[in-house]
Design an enzyme around this catalytic site. Structure first.
Site, PDB file in Angstrom:
ATOM      1  N   GLU A 255      69.080   4.548  29.465  1.00 39.31           N
ATOM      2  CA  GLU A 255      68.048   5.348  28.798  1.00 39.31           C
ATOM      3  C   GLU A 255      67.870   6.580  29.667  1.00 39.31           C
ATOM      4  OE1 GLU A 255      64.706   7.088  28.700  1.00 39.31           O
ATOM      5  OE2 GLU A 255      63.746   5.139  29.068  1.00 39.31           O
ATOM      6  N   CYS A 294      59.978  10.204  29.282  1.00 35.94           N
ATOM      7  CA  CYS A 294      61.288  10.385  28.666  1.00 35.94           C
ATOM      8  C   CYS A 294      61.166  10.619  27.168  1.00 35.94           C
ATOM      9  CB  CYS A 294      62.174   9.176  28.935  1.00 35.94           C
ATOM     10  SG  CYS A 294      61.421   7.598  28.468  1.00 35.94           S
TER      11      CYS A 294
END
Length: 676
Positions: A255, A294
């Protein structure tokens, strides 16, 4: 404080290389991290030889109960984590996302594990596949825990949530965890691991924590291990290129960086609820965790006609954000995580400014509440405007990981979709529209480039969880630049830590191996009615074959009148002439189910406490007046629930007296456990 690693069941600090970790608020040293000195081969061996067997001997339900107990334990102590987290620059509301969000993920996986998984140590995956004409050779997929270690490498921005959201599905799957927090916020993760260790809730070896360098950890990985990484694209690529990852085919979940977009549709102009929601969400994603998420919105994409209004509305909202010491109640945004991060953010902003202008905020002149602007890592919210996003490149490739967002305009939905997809793979995009047509176009126009899409409008405004909040029920990950991985997603996250194996054999053998009866396997028909057995006494394969019952026209008409179901196929011979499915008037499907229940139910008080559902119901042959049916009831599988009862899944088949299958389904009952 000097941070130690928790390995092989104890706290160890053998390394002599010390690194200072400083407060994001004051710049003072808050912790020292020692690196080196750990035998990473021994760390992984301990997980495989101690943690793995301890977890795998438990069922999914038992592991789910551990997660629940751990969530409760941490909930009672979360204020300690709040206080420590202030030094990372987070406000109290930021900590709700990190601390409470992580604990909430434990609760969700505990609940889903108990509701959606069997009380066993393996999963059946999909239906039985017939592999031979005569039915003596069949296939069944099963899933079982990997015999290795889950290596979790976490980013600095979520020291609690990042650790717990990875931990929950791995533990539920039955795989031990070695977690490696980012050094700059490792003191928060260290405190969390210490709490978990002190609770003694998880089995020995289920969790280890490496603080500082991972050393030669990757050299000791095997094909049974999983690496789950959150962080920069550069680091992810270096790890993925490790020769052991390639040689052993180690599962790698990444990720990474993501230039997420918020898209304002043409119908959502100023004055609409959707416009207001768009502005609110962009401002929130810029300032929550000082934009260090993120999933934060990096590109605000709006119709060219609405861009001036968007900038003005964001200017008004962002001007009210007080930056400063996160412990102060009036402060809405703290600093970024450290001075190094501040330098990096400003360097990336300089690149963006080659194509965009700062329209809100001044990084060189802004007030700071209750702290020294120079000693702390403070940055004000910075909003940029890119006047020509079609020709621009940096705004679609450079991520300033802080309170930074760029507004860009578009002409037509096709252009909006093209701009969103220029991120080359993102974790999330949010769409603001009340027009279903525009929503559909955007969803299928950008979906292939995004792991999650959030459609926000006036109808869900009060309850929607926001653009930047990954929910444990839904997939967190994205293609391309975002890493190509998936975390969470309910049971999908659990499956990452399991091996799917195709079993092939006779129905009898596979039934015994999987503890689930398969048609064609032996049945047990002697003895009492299956409903007379307590849970532990009932044998898988115990079968009851009913007497026959002939369906009459009077039955059909009575059922129609009694229930109100007068569908033409049951009532009119004329209307079923030349029908593609019905040869004439036919019985109601639910009439057949009702008669089937009457044929197989044992009515007296006994171990069957409740019938609580049907699964996989299929009607395969219509039944006409004058035809005769009977029922086969077979105990397919059993799953313990608690000390009072267990779940029994029954395979039910309704046939005609000529052996034709009329309907199949699975019946679920709760059967009492025999009193001791």
């Amino acid at each position: 404080m000097r941070l130690e690693s928790f390995v092989r069941g104890s706290w160890m600090s053998p390394g002599q290389e010390l690194a200072e970790v400083r407060s994001a608020v004051t710049g003072d040293v808050v912790a020292e991290v020692a690196s080196g000195g750990l035998d990473m081969g021994d760390v992984l061996a301990y997980a495989r030889q101690v943690g793995g067997p301890n977890l795998r001997r438990l069922t999914f339900h038992q592991r789910a109960e551990l997660l629940k107990a751990l969530a409760i334990y941490l909930s009672e102590r979360k204020e300690q984590l709040y206080r420590l987290s202030y030094q990372t620059g987070t406000t109290r509301s930021d900590n709700f996302i990190d601390v409470d969000g992580g604990i909430g993920t434990l609760f969700v996986y505990s609940s889903k594990g108990r509701r959606e998984l069997p009380n066993s140590t393996f999963l059946l995956d999909g239906a039985v596949e017939p592999l031979s004409k005569g039915g003596s050779f069949v296939g069944q997929h099963v899933m079982a825990p990997l015999a290795g270690v889950a290596v979790h490498i976490n980013a600095f921005n979520f020291p609690c949530w990042g650790l717990l959201e990875k931990l929950a599905p791995a533990i539920l799957a039955g795989v031990p965890v070695v977690t490696k927090p980012a050094t700059i916020t490792s003191y928060v993760a260290h405190a969390l691991v210490r709490m978990i260790a002190e609770s003694r809730i998880l089995p020995e070896g289920a969790l280890q924590c490496i603080v500082g360098s991972t050393g030669d950890l990757f050299d000791h990985l095997t094909c049974q291990d999983v690496v789950s990484f959150t962080g920069s694209a550069d680091t992810a690529q270096k790890l993925q290129r490790h020769p052991v990852i390639a040689r052993e085919s180690v599962r790698f979940i990444a990720e990474r960086d993501s230039l997420n977009a918020a898209i304002l549709a043409p119908d959502a102009g100023p004055g609409t609820p959707e416009f207001d929601l768009f502005v609110k969400e962009v401002a929130k994603e810029m300032t929550v965790k000082a934009g260090q998420k993120c999933t934060a919105i990096r590109r605000a994409i709006a119709p060219n006609a609405h861009v001036p209004a968007v900038i003005e509305a964001l200017r008004e909202r962002l001007s009210k954000i007080k930056v400063g010491n996160p412990e102060l109640e009036n402060v809405r945004m703290g600093p970024v995580v450290g001075l190094g991060q501040r330098r990096d953010v400003l360097a990336q902003v300089a690149k963006l400014r080659s194509e965009a202008d700062i329209v809100v905020g001044n990084p060189d002149d802004f007030p700071v509440e209750g702290a020294d602007r120079e000693r702390g890592a403070f940055i004000p919210p910075l909003l940029l405007h890119c006047p020509d996003p079609i020709r621009a490149t940096n705004v679609h490739s450079v991520e300033a990981f802080g309170p930074v967002c760029t507004v860009m305009g578009y002409d037509g939905l096709e252009q909006a979709m093209a701009l969103a997809n220029r991120g080359d793979g993102s974790l999330v995009a949010s769409v603001y529209t009340y027009d279903p047509g525009a929503a559909s176009d955007l969803v299928f126009g950008v979906g292939a480039f995004h792991g999650r899409l959030v459609l926000i409008d006036r109808d869900c405004a009060k309850e929607q969880t926001g653009h930047g909040s990954p929910m444990p029920h839904m997939v967190h990950g994205g293609p391309g630049r975002a890493g190509g991985g998936e975390e969470l997603g309910g049971m999908r996250g659990v499956h990452h830590y399991m091996q799917r194996t195709a079993l092939q054999g006779s129905p009898a053998m596979l039934s015994r191996v999987t503890k689930s009866w398969i048609k064609g396997a032996p049945t047990v028909e002697e003895g009492r009615h299956p409903f007379r057995y307590h849970f532990e006494d009932l044998a898988v394969g115990q079968t009851f074959v009913s007497k026959e019952r002939t369906i009459t026209l009077e039955d059909i008409e009575h059922f129609a009148e009694f229930t109100g179901d007068t569908f033409y196929a049951h009532m009119s011979e004329e209307d079923t002439k030349d029908h593609p499915f019905f040869p004439g008037r036919v019985a109601h499907g639910y009439l057949l189910l009702s008669f089937a229940a009457g044929l197989f139910v044992d009515p007296d008080l006994g171990p069957v406490l409740a019938n609580y559902g049907l699964d996989s119901l299929r009607f395969l042959k219509p039944v006409q007046p004058g035809e005769t049916i009977k029922v086969r009831l077979t105990a397919k599988s059993k799953s313990p629930r608690n000390e009072q009862y267990g779940e029994v899944r029954w395979d039910v088949e309704i046939t005609t007296d000529q052996g034709e299958t009329v309907a199949t389904y699975e019946l679920l009952t709760m059967n009492a456990v025999r009193s001791s």
